[in-house]
Scaffold this active site. Structure first.
Site, PDB file in Angstrom:
ATOM      1  N   LYS A  52       2.712   4.592 -10.031  1.00 54.10           N
ATOM      2  CA  LYS A  52       1.622   3.601 -10.038  1.00 54.10           C
ATOM      3  C   LYS A  52       0.464   4.103 -10.892  1.00 54.10           C
ATOM      4  CE  LYS A  52       3.131   2.195  -5.489  1.00 54.10           C
ATOM      5  NZ  LYS A  52       3.037   2.534  -4.078  1.00 54.10           N
ATOM      6  N   GLN A  96      -0.835   4.371   0.569  1.00 52.23           N
ATOM      7  CA  GLN A  96       0.540   4.794   0.299  1.00 52.23           C
ATOM      8  C   GLN A  96       1.289   4.981   1.623  1.00 52.23           C
ATOM      9  OE1 GLN A  96       2.089   5.048  -2.867  1.00 52.23           O
ATOM     10  NE2 GLN A  96       3.832   5.084  -1.476  1.00 52.23           N
ATOM     11  N   ASP A 119      -2.048  -4.847  -2.095  1.00 52.64           N
ATOM     12  CA  ASP A 119      -0.678  -4.854  -1.579  1.00 52.64           C
ATOM     13  C   ASP A 119      -0.421  -6.099  -0.731  1.00 52.64           C
ATOM     14  OD1 ASP A 119       1.540  -3.337  -2.031  1.00 52.64           O
ATOM     15  OD2 ASP A 119       0.802  -1.574  -0.965  1.00 52.64           O
TER      16      ASP A 119
END
Ligand code: NAP
Length: 295
Positions: A52, A96, A119
């Site tokens: 990422k 994460q 997200d």
């Protein structure tokens, strides 16, 4: 048989994001900023995070990482989230996963500012998605939609079977595929661990999204000739031929399914790369939203 190559599709998306970022003029001249919070040093999480961060560098997105110990308390972790929420120089916040086992996942997700939730996990964003309102679409389902769009896979009027009903993949992709939107308008069946006739359902599907986390689950005898197969699974399986001792396998038995289907996304090199592109796209959206709100 066509390979739905995530390398090709994600490179095109990254290129267009890079151009959009280059040409975007902001009041203070800064570029979008994605901040990731990670607790512990799980090698797989580190590797996903690295990809990422690399994607950020390739597109001109500023990135930063807050690294925390695996034994940090939930409250301290939430304090870090709040710090990012209040930092006006940060547009997107990525937690994460997996989180340390002693955390309550929904408490963590609820602490994220929905306007920075790239997200698409926060209940506010999940609710908006369900209602068809503009929002951050969870990264993997958005990545799948971008893949379908890139390869112009027709979904209107088709029967799509989604295997898996998780909040991050199965549920949102089933909503997206059934929306009255381009690359939606499919008739969607959602399967889970208690679905009794998965094979029959898959055999009647024009499109199967396999997102259950079982390596090689979907085999050739379960699919219709000429169907489209999206493999979301990322499973680590022992493989003595690899230096690391393991290989990454999808939820689809690629060898048997590929010759029978029309199109298939490989693992690795498919949906995983699209997920990264989707997070970057959502970061640009968060940044654009912020400056639009302020003007
Ligand atoms: P999850 O939260 O464990 O959900 C799995 C879903 O599959 C559940 O709904 C479960 O049903 C269902 N399921 C499990 N076994 C089944 C079976 N035998 N038959 C039918 N349904 C079954 O997993 P997830 O987070 O959605 O992830 C799914 C896969 O995607 C994993 O391999 C994960 O590593 C991978 N993944 C890939 C990406 C990417 O970028 N490509 C990103 C994230 C995750 P119940 O609800 O009944 O338990």
């Amino acid at each position: 048989m066509q390979i739905l190559d995530g390398k090709l599709a994600s490179a095109a998306i990254l290129e267009s994001l890079k151009n959009a970022i280059l040409s975007s003029s902001t009041p203070n001249g800064r570029t979008p900023h994605l901040c990731a919070i990670i607790a512990g040093n799980n090698p797989a999480s580190e590797s996903y995070l690295n990809s990422k961060i690399k994607g950020c560098a390739a597109t001109g997105i500023t990135s930063s990482i807050i690294r925390l110990d695996a034994d940090i308390s939930e409250n301290e972790f939430i304090q870090q989230i709040e710090k990012v929420n209040n930092d006006q120089s940060i547009d997107g916040l990525l937690i994460q996963f997996p989180l340390p086992a002693h955390f309550n996942e929904s408490k963590i997700i609820n602490a994220i500012d929905p306007s920075k939730d790239v997200d698409g996990l926060h209940p506010v964003n999940a609710g908006k998605l369900a209602l068809g309102l503009p929002t951050f679409v969870p990264a993997t389902p958005l990545g799948i939609m971008l893949l379908l769009e890139y390869f112009k896979i027709e979904t209107t009027g088709k029967h799509a079977v989604v295997i898996g009903r998780s909040n991050v993949i199965g549920r949102p992709i089933s909503i997206l595929l059934s929306r009255n939107e381009p690359f939606g308008n499919a008739t969607v069946t959602v399967c889970h661990s208690r679905t009794s006739n998965i094979k029959d359902l898959c055999l009647s599907a024009d499109l199967v999204v396999a997102a259950l986390g079982k390596p090689g689950f979907l085999t050739a005898d379960m699919i219709k000739e000429g169907s489209v197969i999206i493999d979301v699974g990322i499973n680590s399986v022992p493989d003595s031929s690899k230096k690391s001792g393991f290989a990454i396998k999808g939820d689809v038995d690629f060898e048997s399914v590929a010759p029978k289907c029309k199109s298939i996304s490989p693992v690795p090199g498919g949906v995983g790369l699209m997920t990264i592109a989707a997070i970057l796209q959502n970061t640009l959206l968060a940044y654009q939203n912020k400056f639009k709100f302020k003007s």
